[in-house]
Enzyme design. Structure first.
Site, PDB file in Angstrom:
ATOM      1  N   GLU A 246      10.812   1.798   9.288  1.00  0.00           N
ATOM      2  CA  GLU A 246      11.783   2.786   8.778  1.00  0.00           C
ATOM      3  C   GLU A 246      11.127   4.149   8.970  1.00  0.00           C
ATOM      4  O   GLU A 246      10.247   4.534   8.198  1.00  0.00           O
ATOM      5  CB  GLU A 246      12.045   2.525   7.294  1.00  0.00           C
TER       6      GLU A 246
ATOM      7  N   GLY B 194       7.616   5.487   7.106  1.00  0.00           N
ATOM      8  CA  GLY B 194       6.784   6.673   7.286  1.00  0.00           C
ATOM      9  C   GLY B 194       7.151   7.382   8.577  1.00  0.00           C
ATOM     10  O   GLY B 194       8.275   7.240   9.094  1.00  0.00           O
ATOM     11  N   SER B 195       6.202   8.079   9.124  1.00  0.00           N
ATOM     12  CA  SER B 195       6.472   8.881  10.330  1.00  0.00           C
ATOM     13  C   SER B 195       6.540   8.009  11.578  1.00  0.00           C
ATOM     14  O   SER B 195       6.004   6.892  11.612  1.00  0.00           O
ATOM     15  CB  SER B 195       5.349   9.915  10.503  1.00  0.00           C
TER      16      SER B 195
ATOM     17  N   LYS C 215       0.853  -1.175   0.000  1.00  0.00           N
ATOM     18  CA  LYS C 215       0.000   0.000   0.000  1.00  0.00           C
ATOM     19  C   LYS C 215       0.892   1.227   0.000  1.00  0.00           C
ATOM     20  O   LYS C 215       1.596   1.517   0.957  1.00  0.00           O
ATOM     21  CB  LYS C 215      -0.895   0.055   1.248  1.00  0.00           C
TER      22      LYS C 215
ATOM     23  N   CYS D 229      14.183  11.438   4.658  1.00  0.00           N
ATOM     24  CA  CYS D 229      14.229  11.133   6.087  1.00  0.00           C
ATOM     25  C   CYS D 229      15.637  11.279   6.648  1.00  0.00           C
ATOM     26  O   CYS D 229      15.818  11.558   7.820  1.00  0.00           O
ATOM     27  CB  CYS D 229      13.736   9.718   6.318  1.00  0.00           C
TER      28      CYS D 229
ATOM     29  N   GLU E  48      10.797  16.993  13.273  1.00  0.00           N
ATOM     30  CA  GLU E  48      11.109  16.774  11.858  1.00  0.00           C
ATOM     31  C   GLU E  48      10.187  17.643  10.998  1.00  0.00           C
ATOM     32  O   GLU E  48       8.962  17.534  11.093  1.00  0.00           O
ATOM     33  CB  GLU E  48      10.914  15.300  11.504  1.00  0.00           C
TER      34      GLU E  48
ATOM     35  N   GLY F 176       4.215   4.859  12.521  1.00  0.00           N
ATOM     36  CA  GLY F 176       4.963   3.623  12.757  1.00  0.00           C
ATOM     37  C   GLY F 176       4.598   2.977  14.080  1.00  0.00           C
ATOM     38  O   GLY F 176       4.446   1.760  14.176  1.00  0.00           O
TER      39      GLY F 176
END
Ligand code: TXE
Length: 503
Positions: free
Chosen positions: A276, A253-254, A190, A310, A408, A258
């Site tokens: 990740e 993702g964030s 996805k 990232c 971030e 996560g």
């Protein structure tokens, strides 16, 4: 390439056609959810594509069932050599269509076409690299002890799912699907709802590479569902993370999302998880650094993909003795790169827009907050009045608790501070909840290695930045992730060791 907007769930067979023995496999299907989404260009807010099918619970269930059927079928029994052939063919097809596939990222999320096409080449390399692993995962044998011989064999985990962010949609698919397929797992991916269409075109390559049906009905049934690609937002992601028939999920993702994935994975069937996640990576520039090299990495490399990376070193620390000159030159570089904006489809464009209005508003909010938390050196505003372009921005000496320094931002925004000693530099670098990447610029290799040893992150770059070489593991420590992708570690995450005791 035609432009598909439907779900690629490789198992819809028309009963009518079955009756007439002219079996037609429908790989692209409308979502049972009845939900669709539209994608608008971040360059000029024009409609790129609409009616993109959005997967709901029933669609995810269908994809998982297809993947399960395929896993129980022939795919995981194929020899490594045979899986290798299909992965290599897929890589060749990706390379052939890299520009067309990349154009979807340029149109949907504003990634400069030069970046998107180069990432496409990297995706082909990822499939070639893991094609090499298909028959090289060795087991172990242990000497007899009390009449018992032990053999350890590594077996494919089963049905695996991947969820990715938008800043490297196709790259994240490759990093997750290639190792999984190489060892005989089956896969559901996805992508981000912000850039789903390029991914959906991969279904054509899947068909042409030979994953799906051959000509014989038995084989067709057994190969369906090896690769499935669906579109959806966090809701579909949550369904995958909590699905009782998914054995492993790999998320990019964030940190926030996560943690949700990890929570759902634990509460459902304790599926294996690799995360990740985000970063707020430090860069230490010592007084003996090659200044030109450090400037290049702190400007052009930092602004790569419009700072939406990232691993971007968004917290840069400069030794006080070289700071005034370095900051003045960095300001000039940022203002120079501000002139490189343009249509993401133009090969000359270096700086693209931010991915969408939500990300644009998020970054603009940080720019306003930053003006009260630090000294604005350059930038701090949107660029132009159409599209989601932001001026490359430098903030100097943020307060220790500044949001622009702690959080971030994921855009072309960097913070600078100075330091006096190596010990202070290491302390500043580690003062963050993240631990994804770091840079150290120095001409002393002993200092570089000494500092690298002390930095708390999954990767450290000495005199370089944003290095990604597939044979080595990539991933974060602390709250930047769990597990690794790339290299041998990337393949082992899709295998379970089984000890067979023989008397
Ligand atoms: O993230 P989100 P975005 C990180 C980057 C930044 C973020 C940007 O640091 O923090 O990604 O991407 C799905 N359950 N990385 O804004 O919102 C969502 O649909 C399940 C790190 O897209 O986390 C999308 O497909 N899924 C990375 C994906 O998660 C959920 C490199 C990411 O969405 C979900 C690049 C939920 N509750 C970016 N909520 C690295 N370390 O390699 C959302 N999603």
């Amino acid at each position: 390439m035609t432009s598909h907007t439907q779900l690629f769930i490789n198992n819809e067979v028309s009963s009518f056609h079955l009756l007439h023995q002219s079996l037609t496999i429908f790989q692209y299907v409308d979502a049972k959810s009845g939900e669709t989404l539209s994608i608008y260009s971040p360059h000029d807010e024009s409609l790129v594509v609409d009616n993109v099918q959005v997967a709901g619970q029933a669609d995810v269930d269908t994809a998982v069932a297809a993947a399960r059927a395929a896993f129980k079928g022939e795919w995981s029994k194929w020899t490594g050599a045979r899986r290798q052939q299909v992965l290599l063919k897929f890589a060749d097809l990706w390379e052939k269509h890299a520009a067309d596939l990349g154009a979807w990222e340029a149109k949907s999320m504003g990634q400069p076409i030069s970046v998107a096409t180069s990432l496409g080449g990297m995706c082909a390399s990822i499939f070639r690299y893991y094609a090499g692993w298909t028959d090289k995962v060795l087991g172990e044998q242990y000497p007899e002890n009390e009449g018992i011989y032990k053999v350890v064999q590594y077996e494919p985990i089963g049905v695996c799912a991947g969820i990715g962010a938008w800043n490297g949609s196709q790259l994240f698919f490759a990093m997750k699907a290639a190792p999984a397929l190489a060892v005989g797992c089956t896969f559901i991916y996805k992508g981000s709802e912000k850039s789903p269409v390029g991914l959906l075109q991969l279904g054509e390559l899947v068909k042409e590479a030979g994953f799906p049906p051959g000509r014989h009905e038995k084989l067709i049934r057994q190969l369906l569902g090896v690769v499935n690609i669906i579109t959806g937002d966090g809701r579909a992601g949550s369904v995958l993370a909590s699905h009782m028939d998914v054995n492993k999920i790999s998320f990019t993702g964030s940190v926030f999302a996560g943690k949700k994935v990890q929570e759902l994975a634990a509460k459902s069937n304790l599926k294996r998880v690799v995360l990740e996640l985000g970063g707020k990576s430090p860069s230490l520039i010592f007084e003996d650094a090659d200044i030109e090299n450090a400037l290049n990495h702190t400007s052009q490399n930092f602004l790569f993909n419009t700072g939406q990376a990232c691993v971007a070193a968004s917290r840069t620390f400069i030794h006080e003795s070289i700071a005034p000159r370095f900051i003045e030159q960095l300001k000039a570089r940022f203002e120079g790169f501000s002139q490189t904006t343009g249509s993401p489809l133009d090969p000359k464009t270096f700086l693209g827009p931010l991915v969408d209005v939500k990300q644009f508003e998020r970054v603009m909010n940080y720019l306003e907050i930053g003006k009260s938390e630090a000294e604005l050196v350059t930038g701090g505003t949107r660029k132009g009045d159409t599209g989601f372009y932001v001026e490359p921005t430098i903030f100097l000496n943020p307060k220790d608790d500044a949001r622009i320094y702690r959080e971030e931002i994921f855009g072309p925004v960097i913070t600078l501070r100075t330091f006096k000693t190596e010990e202070e530099a290491v302390q500043l670098a580690n003062d963050t909840e993240y631990g994804l990447s770091a840079c150290v610029f120095t001409s002393s290799m002993s200092r570089g290695l000494r500092v690298a040893k002390q930095i708390e992150s999954g990767g450290v770059n000495i005199n370089t930045s944003q290095v990604f070489q597939l044979e080595a593991p990539f991933g974060g420590s602390k709250q930047s992730g769990i597990g690794r992708e790339g290299g041998k570690q990337g393949i082992m995450h899709y295998l379970e060791p089984k000890t067979v005791n023989i008397k």
